[in-house]
Scaffold this motif. Structure first.
Motif, PDB file in Angstrom:
ATOM      1  N   ALA A   1       0.855  -1.189   0.000  1.00  0.00           N
ATOM      2  CA  ALA A   1       0.000   0.000   0.000  1.00  0.00           C
ATOM      3  C   ALA A   1       0.887   1.233   0.000  1.00  0.00           C
ATOM      4  O   ALA A   1       2.096   1.143   0.213  1.00  0.00           O
ATOM      5  N   GLY A   2       0.259   2.396  -0.190  1.00  0.00           N
ATOM      6  CA  GLY A   2       1.066   3.594  -0.323  1.00  0.00           C
ATOM      7  C   GLY A   2       0.714   4.725   0.613  1.00  0.00           C
ATOM      8  O   GLY A   2       1.257   5.820   0.489  1.00  0.00           O
ATOM      9  N   ASP A   3      -0.208   4.504   1.549  1.00  0.00           N
ATOM     10  CA  ASP A   3      -0.574   5.597   2.446  1.00  0.00           C
ATOM     11  C   ASP A   3      -0.630   5.113   3.888  1.00  0.00           C
ATOM     12  O   ASP A   3      -0.346   3.954   4.180  1.00  0.00           O
ATOM     13  N   SER A   4      -1.010   6.014   4.780  1.00  0.00           N
ATOM     14  CA  SER A   4      -1.001   5.712   6.212  1.00  0.00           C
ATOM     15  C   SER A   4      -2.398   5.452   6.764  1.00  0.00           C
ATOM     16  O   SER A   4      -2.604   5.514   7.976  1.00  0.00           O
ATOM     17  N   ASP A   5      -3.352   5.147   5.896  1.00  0.00           N
ATOM     18  CA  ASP A   5      -4.720   4.889   6.350  1.00  0.00           C
ATOM     19  C   ASP A   5      -4.813   3.676   7.262  1.00  0.00           C
ATOM     20  O   ASP A   5      -5.767   3.531   8.025  1.00  0.00           O
ATOM     21  N   PHE A   6      -3.812   2.795   7.170  1.00  0.00           N
ATOM     22  CA  PHE A   6      -3.894   1.534   7.892  1.00  0.00           C
ATOM     23  C   PHE A   6      -3.057   1.533   9.178  1.00  0.00           C
ATOM     24  O   PHE A   6      -2.834   0.475   9.760  1.00  0.00           O
ATOM     25  N   VAL A   7      -2.620   2.704   9.609  1.00  0.00           N
ATOM     26  CA  VAL A   7      -1.804   2.796  10.821  1.00  0.00           C
ATOM     27  C   VAL A   7      -2.510   2.220  12.046  1.00  0.00           C
ATOM     28  O   VAL A   7      -1.901   1.446  12.800  1.00  0.00           O
ATOM     29  N   PRO A   8      -3.776   2.543  12.305  1.00  0.00           N
ATOM     30  CA  PRO A   8      -4.432   1.974  13.500  1.00  0.00           C
ATOM     31  C   PRO A   8      -4.441   0.449  13.499  1.00  0.00           C
ATOM     32  O   PRO A   8      -4.170  -0.179  14.533  1.00  0.00           O
TER      33      PRO A   8
ATOM     34  N   LEU B   1       6.145  -0.119  -3.017  1.00  0.00           N
ATOM     35  CA  LEU B   1       6.612  -0.171  -4.402  1.00  0.00           C
ATOM     36  C   LEU B   1       7.554   0.994  -4.715  1.00  0.00           C
ATOM     37  O   LEU B   1       7.417   1.674  -5.729  1.00  0.00           O
ATOM     38  N   ASP B   2       8.486   1.213  -3.792  1.00  0.00           N
ATOM     39  CA  ASP B   2       9.521   2.253  -3.914  1.00  0.00           C
ATOM     40  C   ASP B   2       8.974   3.675  -3.889  1.00  0.00           C
ATOM     41  O   ASP B   2       9.690   4.626  -4.218  1.00  0.00           O
ATOM     42  N   GLN B   3       7.736   3.840  -3.487  1.00  0.00           N
ATOM     43  CA  GLN B   3       7.179   5.186  -3.366  1.00  0.00           C
ATOM     44  C   GLN B   3       7.444   5.707  -1.958  1.00  0.00           C
ATOM     45  O   GLN B   3       7.279   4.968  -0.985  1.00  0.00           O
ATOM     46  N   PRO B   4       7.838   6.976  -1.821  1.00  0.00           N
ATOM     47  CA  PRO B   4       8.081   7.525  -0.474  1.00  0.00           C
ATOM     48  C   PRO B   4       6.810   7.469   0.374  1.00  0.00           C
ATOM     49  O   PRO B   4       5.703   7.625  -0.139  1.00  0.00           O
ATOM     50  N   VAL B   5       6.969   7.225   1.668  1.00  0.00           N
ATOM     51  CA  VAL B   5       5.830   7.184   2.584  1.00  0.00           C
ATOM     52  C   VAL B   5       6.037   8.222   3.681  1.00  0.00           C
ATOM     53  O   VAL B   5       7.153   8.689   3.918  1.00  0.00           O
ATOM     54  N   LYS B   6       4.946   8.572   4.357  1.00  0.00           N
ATOM     55  CA  LYS B   6       5.006   9.579   5.408  1.00  0.00           C
ATOM     56  C   LYS B   6       5.817   9.065   6.602  1.00  0.00           C
ATOM     57  O   LYS B   6       5.792   7.891   6.935  1.00  0.00           O
ATOM     58  N   GLU B   7       6.501  10.000   7.246  1.00  0.00           N
ATOM     59  CA  GLU B   7       7.367   9.642   8.365  1.00  0.00           C
ATOM     60  C   GLU B   7       6.609   8.967   9.508  1.00  0.00           C
ATOM     61  O   GLU B   7       7.131   8.073  10.158  1.00  0.00           O
ATOM     62  N   ASN B   8       5.339   9.403   9.735  1.00  0.00           N
ATOM     63  CA  ASN B   8       4.614   8.856  10.878  1.00  0.00           C
ATOM     64  C   ASN B   8       4.274   7.382  10.698  1.00  0.00           C
ATOM     65  O   ASN B   8       3.877   6.698  11.638  1.00  0.00           O
ATOM     66  N   LEU B   9       4.444   6.867   9.478  1.00  0.00           N
ATOM     67  CA  LEU B   9       4.147   5.458   9.233  1.00  0.00           C
ATOM     68  C   LEU B   9       5.286   4.553   9.697  1.00  0.00           C
ATOM     69  O   LEU B   9       5.054   3.411  10.103  1.00  0.00           O
ATOM     70  N   PHE B  10       6.506   5.063   9.661  1.00  0.00           N
ATOM     71  CA  PHE B  10       7.667   4.240   9.994  1.00  0.00           C
ATOM     72  C   PHE B  10       7.649   3.745  11.441  1.00  0.00           C
ATOM     73  O   PHE B  10       8.141   2.657  11.740  1.00  0.00           O
TER      74      PHE B  10
END
Length: 229
Positions: A170-177, A194-203
């Motif tokens: 996936a490519g976003d942080s919608d699934f963090v919870p 897929l090598d796309q940058p992700v938001k820092e809060n996801l790491f």
């Protein structure tokens, strides 16, 4: 050997794979997706056993939509993409260890909208209304139920102790919870953007991040038939 479930956000995967590796037929795309997922089972320090590949997407709609530039109604059911998507989903159903989780498209609120690049050019004055083309417009159709299904499956897999690892493509942080919940239950969460940058809060809510390269190499094609029923 640990069990691994691979969850694929289909809309994200299709768009990103087309950008990275070009467009392919429905059969080739299904083969490429499954082969790509199987690559996640082999890491430098471990080999995992596949529990199942969960693919989340929506069937295409056949709605007739008014095109503001052309001034006429377009039948999406006659569009090439409609047939391609139906054939692609049919192909996935024939692949081993693949489970489809399908939501629906909100056809009641679907409209044609200008692409972002066209809007920027219009606002800057580098593009006029008379210069607009049919390709500058795209159907805007919202998915319903897909994100919820992903979150529920992550929670279910974690609570029932069905897997030790979840790979989320996936490519976003919608699934963090959901990812946070699974980690609290002891599940190893790996993100593949897929090598796309992700938001820092996801790491801070995942245990690893990796992508597996082009699945359409000559060597890869020889292995793809192994995943069909």
């Amino acid at each position: 050997m640990s069990k691994t479930a691979i969850l694929v956000d289909g809309g994200f995967y299709r768009k990103r794979a087309s950008h990275l590796w070009g467009k392919h037929s429905p059969e080739e795309t299904a083969d490429g997706l499954v082969h790509y997922c199987y690559r996640h089972l082999k890491e430098r320090h471990a080999t995992h056993d596949l529990y199942r590949i969960f693919y989340y997407d929506c069937p295409p709609i056949s709605k007739k939509m008014y095109h503001p530039l052309l001034g006429k109604t377009i039948d999406l059911g006659q569009h090439e993409q409609f047939k391609w998507m139906n054939d692609f989903l049919s192909e996935l159903k024939q692949r081993r260890k693949v489970a489809l989780r399908l939501g629906v498209l909100d056809d009641s609120n679907s409209v044609y909208t200008l692409k972002y690049d066209a809007i920027k050019k219009l606002c800057s004055g580098s593009l006029s209304r008379d210069d607009l083309k049919e390709s500058d417009f795209v159907p805007t159709i919202t998915q319903k139920g897909v994100d919820m299904k992903i979150g529920i499956d992550i929670a279910s897999l974690a609570y029932k102790k069905q897997v030790e690892q979840i790979v989320l493509i996936a490519g976003d942080s919608d699934f963090v919870p959901a990812a946070k919940l699974a980690r609290r239950e002891g599940v190893d969460i790996v993100l593949d953007s897929l090598d796309q940058p992700v938001k820092e809060n996801l790491f801070e809510h995942i245990d690893g991040k990796r992508s597996c390269g082009n699945p359409y190499t000559i060597k890869s094609r020889k292995d793809m038939n192994a995943y069909k029923l």
